[in-house]
Design a protein around this motif. Structure first.
Motif, PDB file in Angstrom:
ATOM      1  N   ALA A   1       2.854 -12.086  -1.532  1.00 30.34           N
ATOM      2  CA  ALA A   1       3.911 -13.031  -1.904  1.00 30.34           C
ATOM      3  C   ALA A   1       3.725 -14.363  -1.187  1.00 30.34           C
ATOM      4  O   ALA A   1       3.943 -15.435  -1.775  1.00 30.34           O
ATOM      5  CB  ALA A   1       5.277 -12.428  -1.592  1.00 30.34           C
ATOM      6  N   GLN A   2       3.315 -14.321   0.077  1.00 30.60           N
ATOM      7  CA  GLN A   2       3.094 -15.553   0.824  1.00 30.60           C
ATOM      8  C   GLN A   2       1.843 -16.300   0.338  1.00 30.60           C
ATOM      9  O   GLN A   2       1.824 -17.535   0.316  1.00 30.60           O
ATOM     10  CB  GLN A   2       2.983 -15.248   2.313  1.00 30.60           C
ATOM     11  CG  GLN A   2       4.300 -14.799   2.926  1.00 30.60           C
ATOM     12  CD  GLN A   2       4.140 -14.397   4.376  1.00 30.60           C
ATOM     13  OE1 GLN A   2       4.228 -15.225   5.280  1.00 30.60           O
ATOM     14  NE2 GLN A   2       3.895 -13.112   4.605  1.00 30.60           N
ATOM     15  N   ILE A   3       0.809 -15.561  -0.053  1.00 28.25           N
ATOM     16  CA  ILE A   3      -0.367 -16.203  -0.647  1.00 28.25           C
ATOM     17  C   ILE A   3       0.033 -16.917  -1.934  1.00 28.25           C
ATOM     18  O   ILE A   3      -0.347 -18.078  -2.171  1.00 28.25           O
ATOM     19  CB  ILE A   3      -1.475 -15.158  -0.914  1.00 28.25           C
ATOM     20  CG1 ILE A   3      -2.030 -14.612   0.411  1.00 28.25           C
ATOM     21  CG2 ILE A   3      -2.601 -15.768  -1.749  1.00 28.25           C
ATOM     22  CD1 ILE A   3      -2.988 -13.439   0.251  1.00 28.25           C
ATOM     23  N   ILE A   4       0.815 -16.230  -2.767  1.00 27.27           N
ATOM     24  CA  ILE A   4       1.287 -16.807  -4.029  1.00 27.27           C
ATOM     25  C   ILE A   4       2.134 -18.048  -3.771  1.00 27.27           C
ATOM     26  O   ILE A   4       1.975 -19.083  -4.436  1.00 27.27           O
ATOM     27  CB  ILE A   4       2.066 -15.733  -4.817  1.00 27.27           C
ATOM     28  CG1 ILE A   4       1.104 -14.667  -5.351  1.00 27.27           C
ATOM     29  CG2 ILE A   4       2.867 -16.351  -5.963  1.00 27.27           C
ATOM     30  CD1 ILE A   4       1.780 -13.374  -5.763  1.00 27.27           C
TER      31      ILE A   4
ATOM     32  N   LEU B   1       0.825  -1.197   0.000  1.00 31.25           N
ATOM     33  CA  LEU B   1       0.000   0.000   0.000  1.00 31.25           C
ATOM     34  C   LEU B   1       0.868   1.260   0.000  1.00 31.25           C
ATOM     35  O   LEU B   1       1.951   1.280   0.572  1.00 31.25           O
ATOM     36  CB  LEU B   1      -0.903   0.015   1.235  1.00 31.25           C
ATOM     37  CG  LEU B   1      -1.865  -1.163   1.396  1.00 31.25           C
ATOM     38  CD1 LEU B   1      -2.732  -0.971   2.639  1.00 31.25           C
ATOM     39  CD2 LEU B   1      -2.745  -1.343   0.167  1.00 31.25           C
ATOM     40  N   TRP B   2       0.334   2.306  -0.631  1.00 31.83           N
ATOM     41  CA  TRP B   2       0.945   3.646  -0.686  1.00 31.83           C
ATOM     42  C   TRP B   2       2.196   3.719  -1.554  1.00 31.83           C
ATOM     43  O   TRP B   2       2.913   4.702  -1.521  1.00 31.83           O
ATOM     44  CB  TRP B   2       1.199   4.198   0.725  1.00 31.83           C
ATOM     45  CG  TRP B   2      -0.086   4.450   1.454  1.00 31.83           C
ATOM     46  CD1 TRP B   2      -1.053   5.371   1.128  1.00 31.83           C
ATOM     47  CD2 TRP B   2      -0.575   3.770   2.619  1.00 31.83           C
ATOM     48  NE1 TRP B   2      -2.109   5.295   2.005  1.00 31.83           N
ATOM     49  CE2 TRP B   2      -1.843   4.316   2.948  1.00 31.83           C
ATOM     50  CE3 TRP B   2      -0.069   2.759   3.419  1.00 31.83           C
ATOM     51  CZ2 TRP B   2      -2.594   3.888   4.019  1.00 31.83           C
ATOM     52  CZ3 TRP B   2      -0.819   2.325   4.497  1.00 31.83           C
ATOM     53  CH2 TRP B   2      -2.076   2.885   4.792  1.00 31.83           C
TER      54      TRP B   2
ATOM     55  N   GLY C   1       8.100  -9.472  -2.052  1.00 31.87           N
ATOM     56  CA  GLY C   1       7.025  -8.540  -1.750  1.00 31.87           C
ATOM     57  C   GLY C   1       7.301  -7.754  -0.484  1.00 31.87           C
ATOM     58  O   GLY C   1       7.965  -8.239   0.438  1.00 31.87           O
ATOM     59  N   HIS C   2       6.766  -6.530  -0.442  1.00 25.45           N
ATOM     60  CA  HIS C   2       6.946  -5.650   0.715  1.00 25.45           C
ATOM     61  C   HIS C   2       5.589  -5.272   1.283  1.00 25.45           C
ATOM     62  O   HIS C   2       4.671  -4.925   0.539  1.00 25.45           O
ATOM     63  CB  HIS C   2       7.698  -4.389   0.296  1.00 25.45           C
ATOM     64  CG  HIS C   2       7.718  -3.302   1.324  1.00 25.45           C
ATOM     65  ND1 HIS C   2       7.042  -2.109   1.162  1.00 25.45           N
ATOM     66  CD2 HIS C   2       8.317  -3.229   2.546  1.00 25.45           C
ATOM     67  CE1 HIS C   2       7.237  -1.343   2.229  1.00 25.45           C
ATOM     68  NE2 HIS C   2       8.000  -2.001   3.085  1.00 25.45           N
ATOM     69  N   SER C   3       5.439  -5.338   2.607  1.00 27.05           N
ATOM     70  CA  SER C   3       4.243  -4.917   3.316  1.00 27.05           C
ATOM     71  C   SER C   3       3.048  -5.761   2.866  1.00 27.05           C
ATOM     72  O   SER C   3       3.100  -6.980   2.979  1.00 27.05           O
ATOM     73  CB  SER C   3       4.038  -3.408   3.119  1.00 27.05           C
ATOM     74  OG  SER C   3       3.114  -2.896   4.037  1.00 27.05           O
ATOM     75  N   PHE C   4       1.979  -5.163   2.325  1.00 25.85           N
ATOM     76  CA  PHE C   4       0.901  -6.005   1.796  1.00 25.85           C
ATOM     77  C   PHE C   4       1.391  -6.825   0.608  1.00 25.85           C
ATOM     78  O   PHE C   4       0.853  -7.898   0.331  1.00 25.85           O
ATOM     79  CB  PHE C   4      -0.336  -5.168   1.445  1.00 25.85           C
ATOM     80  CG  PHE C   4      -1.331  -5.139   2.556  1.00 25.85           C
ATOM     81  CD1 PHE C   4      -2.310  -6.115   2.676  1.00 25.85           C
ATOM     82  CD2 PHE C   4      -1.267  -4.161   3.531  1.00 25.85           C
ATOM     83  CE1 PHE C   4      -3.213  -6.116   3.734  1.00 25.85           C
ATOM     84  CE2 PHE C   4      -2.165  -4.136   4.591  1.00 25.85           C
ATOM     85  CZ  PHE C   4      -3.146  -5.125   4.691  1.00 25.85           C
TER      86      PHE C   4
ATOM     87  N   ALA D   1      -9.544  -1.101   1.657  1.00 27.28           N
ATOM     88  CA  ALA D   1     -10.082  -2.447   1.890  1.00 27.28           C
ATOM     89  C   ALA D   1      -9.072  -3.431   2.490  1.00 27.28           C
ATOM     90  O   ALA D   1      -9.405  -4.148   3.450  1.00 27.28           O
ATOM     91  CB  ALA D   1     -10.666  -3.007   0.589  1.00 27.28           C
ATOM     92  N   PRO D   2      -7.829  -3.531   1.981  1.00 30.58           N
ATOM     93  CA  PRO D   2      -6.914  -4.530   2.538  1.00 30.58           C
ATOM     94  C   PRO D   2      -6.647  -4.362   4.033  1.00 30.58           C
ATOM     95  O   PRO D   2      -6.508  -5.359   4.755  1.00 30.58           O
ATOM     96  CB  PRO D   2      -5.642  -4.333   1.718  1.00 30.58           C
ATOM     97  CG  PRO D   2      -6.123  -3.818   0.401  1.00 30.58           C
ATOM     98  CD  PRO D   2      -7.259  -2.898   0.776  1.00 30.58           C
TER      99      PRO D   2
END
Length: 279
Positions: free
Chosen positions: A105-108, A27-28, A97-100, A187-188
């Motif tokens: 990255a962990q979901i993937i 995010l951001w 991946g960073h932050s969200f 939302a996240p």
């Protein structure tokens, strides 16, 4: 960031014959926050791919002009978006991946789509219980107003300084804010905040499956947004995986801006040395 641009990067990665390195922002920030990392990974023999979240603007200036394009994106939608892009690669990539983006990255990885994964100051997934005060304060600009679930929310400089740039001096914090900061979907953050109350949360990660692959979690010692307590709890859940390496490292003196601030190279080299062991 147009879909055509993402497809072009994927085609270039496939044509190169190299192992792709897919970078996932949080995010951001925008994909351009990874530009310097992409150069390092390319020099090391990888094919960098910097996809956007759906409808990401191409530049920070465009993002400031049309902040509304960030609204409404959920973790599940973005995860499926990245999974689809990765599915078009001819070789299984390493994913950073960073932050969200670290959560994504962990979901993937849990879906078996990654040859090796680095999650940097990752947002918590379902089952990660610590909720430090600094995390609540960092996410307060979004979570204090329920209507923000459906909005794009920018950070003021003061909010950015606390959530991202607390471990650098004021001049660098200003420069980071002007160079990188954009609005983000609310939302996240609501999904992460309610994950442990919702059995169907989109922040669920398959951490123990044989398909997950090697995983490194990187934590910034002074991170207010994702403090050590969250990173360590994520690591402990992931470390139950009997099929693949799970490691964690803390970067001394670093805040949430560790991927974009003046110390980015040390973090980049840490990630690179990990993935080189496996892909």
């Amino acid at each position: 960031m147009s879909a055509e641009h993402d497809i072009e990067q994927i085609e270039q990665a496939n044509a190169s014959g190299r192992t792709p390195a897919v970078f996932v922002h949080g995010l951001w920030l925008l994909p351009s926050s990874w530009d310097r990392w992409a150069e390092v990974f390319a020099a090391a023999g990888y094919a960098p791919v910097l996809p956007g979240w759906p409808d990401d603007p191409g530049t920070v200036a465009e993002a400031h002009a049309h902040p509304e394009v960030f609204a409404g994106k959920t973790v599940g939608r973005v995860a499926d978006h990245f999974a689809g892009l990765i599915g078009a690669l001819s070789r299984k990539p390493v994913v950073i991946g960073h932050s969200f983006g670290g959560l994504l990255a962990q979901i993937i990885a849990g879906r078996g789509l990654s040859a090796a994964t680095v999650a940097i100051d990752p947002a918590p997934f379902q089952g990660v219980l610590p909720l430090p005060i600094s995390s609540l304060r960092a996410s307060a600009p979004v979570l204090t107003n329920p209507a923000n679930r459906h909005r794009a929310v920018p950070l003021t400089f003061e909010q950015f300084r606390f959530a991202f740039a607390n471990a650098v001096d004021a001049a660098e914090a200003e420069q980071l804010y002007e160079t990188f900061a954009v609005a983000a979907p609310g939302a996240p953050l609501f999904q992460a905040a309610t994950a442990n109350l919702n059995p169907w949360s989109e922040t669920k990660v398959d951490s123990t499956g044989p398909q997950r692959g090697p995983l490194l979690i990187v934590s910034g010692e002074k991170d207010n947004t994702v403090p050590w307590a969250i990173a360590e709890a994520s690591y402990k859940k992931q470390a139950r995986n009997e099929h693949a390496v799970t490691e964690i490292v803390e970067m001394p003196g670093r805040g949430h801006s560790l991927t974009i601030d003046s110390g980015w190279r040390e973090v980049c080299d840490t990630a690179l040395s990990f993935v080189q062991r496996f892909a």
